[in-house]
Design a protein around this motif. Sequence first.
Motif, PDB file in Angstrom:
ATOM      1  N   ASP A 102      -7.134   0.258  -2.951  1.00 56.72           N
ATOM      2  CA  ASP A 102      -6.983   1.423  -3.817  1.00 56.72           C
ATOM      3  C   ASP A 102      -5.989   1.164  -4.936  1.00 56.72           C
ATOM      4  O   ASP A 102      -6.204   1.577  -6.083  1.00 56.72           O
ATOM      5  CB  ASP A 102      -6.541   2.641  -3.000  1.00 56.72           C
ATOM      6  N   LEU A 103      -4.868   0.498  -4.612  1.00 57.30           N
ATOM      7  CA  LEU A 103      -3.874   0.237  -5.648  1.00 57.30           C
ATOM      8  C   LEU A 103      -4.347  -0.849  -6.600  1.00 57.30           C
ATOM      9  O   LEU A 103      -4.146  -0.751  -7.821  1.00 57.30           O
ATOM     10  CB  LEU A 103      -2.539  -0.150  -5.007  1.00 57.30           C
ATOM     11  N   SER A 135      -0.012   5.278  -0.434  1.00 57.34           N
ATOM     12  CA  SER A 135      -1.005   6.308  -0.739  1.00 57.34           C
ATOM     13  C   SER A 135      -0.472   7.340  -1.718  1.00 57.34           C
ATOM     14  O   SER A 135      -1.226   7.873  -2.541  1.00 57.34           O
ATOM     15  CB  SER A 135      -1.467   6.998   0.557  1.00 57.34           C
ATOM     16  N   ARG A 148      -6.460   0.353  -9.328  1.00 60.41           N
ATOM     17  CA  ARG A 148      -5.763   1.212 -10.294  1.00 60.41           C
ATOM     18  C   ARG A 148      -4.907   0.417 -11.277  1.00 60.41           C
ATOM     19  O   ARG A 148      -4.257   1.008 -12.141  1.00 60.41           O
ATOM     20  CB  ARG A 148      -4.881   2.225  -9.548  1.00 60.41           C
ATOM     21  N   CYS A 149      -4.876  -0.910 -11.129  1.00 61.68           N
ATOM     22  CA  CYS A 149      -3.965  -1.741 -11.912  1.00 61.68           C
ATOM     23  C   CYS A 149      -4.683  -2.625 -12.927  1.00 61.68           C
ATOM     24  O   CYS A 149      -5.729  -3.204 -12.629  1.00 61.68           O
ATOM     25  CB  CYS A 149      -3.132  -2.640 -10.991  1.00 61.68           C
ATOM     26  N   GLU A 184      -0.652   5.690  -5.145  1.00 61.52           N
ATOM     27  CA  GLU A 184      -2.061   5.568  -5.528  1.00 61.52           C
ATOM     28  C   GLU A 184      -2.601   6.900  -6.031  1.00 61.52           C
ATOM     29  O   GLU A 184      -3.307   6.959  -7.048  1.00 61.52           O
ATOM     30  CB  GLU A 184      -2.874   5.074  -4.335  1.00 61.52           C
ATOM     31  N   SER A 226      -3.204  -3.266  -1.697  1.00 63.76           N
ATOM     32  CA  SER A 226      -4.325  -2.603  -1.045  1.00 63.76           C
ATOM     33  C   SER A 226      -5.451  -2.426  -2.064  1.00 63.76           C
ATOM     34  O   SER A 226      -5.228  -2.482  -3.279  1.00 63.76           O
ATOM     35  CB  SER A 226      -3.894  -1.239  -0.512  1.00 63.76           C
ATOM     36  N   SER A 272       0.855  -1.189   0.000  1.00 69.20           N
ATOM     37  CA  SER A 272       0.000   0.000   0.000  1.00 69.20           C
ATOM     38  C   SER A 272       0.884   1.229   0.000  1.00 69.20           C
ATOM     39  O   SER A 272       1.839   1.317   0.782  1.00 69.20           O
ATOM     40  CB  SER A 272      -0.907  -0.004   1.238  1.00 69.20           C
ATOM     41  N   ASP A 311      -6.684  -7.891  -4.500  1.00 71.74           N
ATOM     42  CA  ASP A 311      -7.109  -6.975  -3.443  1.00 71.74           C
ATOM     43  C   ASP A 311      -7.113  -7.695  -2.095  1.00 71.74           C
ATOM     44  O   ASP A 311      -8.066  -8.382  -1.744  1.00 71.74           O
ATOM     45  CB  ASP A 311      -8.499  -6.427  -3.784  1.00 71.74           C
TER      46      ASP A 311
END
Length: 477
Positions: free
Chosen positions: A283-284, A242, A287-288, A245, A281, A240, A368
Motif C-alpha cells: 500500500d505504501l 496504515s 503511494r510513492c 498510508e 508494504s 508499513s 514492494d
Amino acid sequence: MNKNILANFKIVKVKLKDGKTKNANAPKSMQEMVKETQSLLKGWPKVCGGELFYHDRKSGTKVDYISNAAALGGIIGTLTGQPSKFLNFPGYHKLAEFLKELIRVSERFDDIADLPHEPKMPGTYYACEFPEPGDGKALLGLVDRFSPETQIDTHLILAAIVTLFWGGRGGQRPAFLITSDDGPGSGKSQFVNCLSKLVNGKLDVSSKEDPSQIKQRMLSAEATGKRIFSIDNLKSYKYSNSELEAMITLSEISGKRLYVGEATRPNTFCYFITVNGASLSKDLAQRCVIIKLSKPRYSLGWEDEIHDYIEKNQAAIIADVIGFLRKDVEQLKHISSRWGPWYRDVLSRLPDPIEAHRLIRERQQITDVDQEETGIIEDFFRGKLTECRYSVGTEKVFIPNTVATDWYNKATGEKNGTSKISRILRQKISEECFSCIQENSSGSLGRGVLWVGEQWDCISTIRTDLQHQIEISGKYS
C-alpha cells in the motif's frame, strides 16, 4: 461616543420624571456589534480552523491569529486606535461572547497560504501575491543543483518541486520517497531541507510518533501554510504504517486542535520520506514516487549554496513553477494511475512523461516487499505441488487450509495458526497478488484455496486428492 470605539453599549436619551432628558447606557445587540466591527475593520477578522485571524497585506504574508478575548480586544484597539469598551453589567454582552459570535458569523476559509498555488485552491486565503509566469530558467537552475541518479530522476525532482505549488485537491499528491544506491552521504535529507527552504519550512515527524499527536500538530497554527510533511532517515525493513498510508490519500485532515476542539484542513501536504534501501508494504509503495540521488557533485558546502540560491531566487522559481503548470500539454493516453489529476497536471508536463511513468511503476514494484514475499509464497506452493506430481501449469488443485498454512509458514519462516493464514491468503487473493493461488468459492470442497495453473483448460476436473498425494510422495513433514 467616538464612532471608532467598539463597545457593548450605546448612549441613549432617557426621559426623567420632570420632563428633562439625560444620557444613559443601554446594551447593544450582538448583531449591532458584529456589523460595527466588520465596518470598522473593513471585513476583518476572518475564520480558519475554528480561529479568527487578521492579515495586513502591507506587512507581508504574516497572519495574526486571534485565539482569545484579550487578543481580540488588543487587535481591535490597534486597528481602531482606541481601546474597546465592554461594560461588565448583567444584560451586556461580554468580550468572550462576542469572540465566539465572530467565529460563528465571519467569512470562513479552509486554509491559509503564504505562497501561491496553481491553480488557486477554492476556500484558501492567500496571504501572498501571485507573480506573472516565468521563463523557467530559475526553476531549472535549482533542479540542476541536485545530483540525480538518472536523467529521469532529474525530471522527477522537477515534478517534486512543482507539486509543492500544484493546486490539486487534498489527497491527490503522491508521496515522494528519496533514496540512493550510494548509501549515506548522498544528500537525501539535505534535498528535503532545500525544498523546505523554498516553501518556508516543513513539518518533521518521527515514524514512531503517535498518529493522534501527528494530526494535532498538522492542525496547529504553527503548521498552517506548511507544505512538506517529512519523515527523515526511515529505518525499518518492510515499513508499513496504515495511518500514514491512509493519510496520504485523505482529502482533508481532521482531529483535535489545541484550545479550539475539532478542526479540519485540506490535506495539501506533500509527503517526503528519506531512506536507505527502501522496502515498503504494498500500500505504501503504491503511494510513492521514488527518486534516487547520487553523491553530490559539489563541494561540502553544496547545501548552503542551494539555500543561498533559493533565498535569492525564490520569487523567480515560484514564477517559473506557475509558468510550468500553465503551459499547454498533450494529455497522456492509455496510462492508468491512482494519481490521475497529478499525472494530468504535473507528470504529463515533464520532458518524457511515458518514461517517467515506467520508472515510477518499476521502482514501486521493486520496493514492494509484499510483492516479493508473495512471489516467494507462490513459488513455494508451486514447488510442493510439483513434488506431489501435479502438472502445475495445466491442473486445478484444491489445497486444504491445514496444508496451505503449513506451506505458508515454511515459505515465510513464520509460525502462524490456520485462522490467521486463511485471513492473510484471502486478503492477498482479493488484492490480486497471486497469479495461480485463487479463492475457493465452492463450499463442497471444504475450507482451503485453489491452485489454478496458467494453462488450465477451464474444463478439467478439480483435483481434490492432495492429502493422498502428499502421503504417497512422503514429502509432507
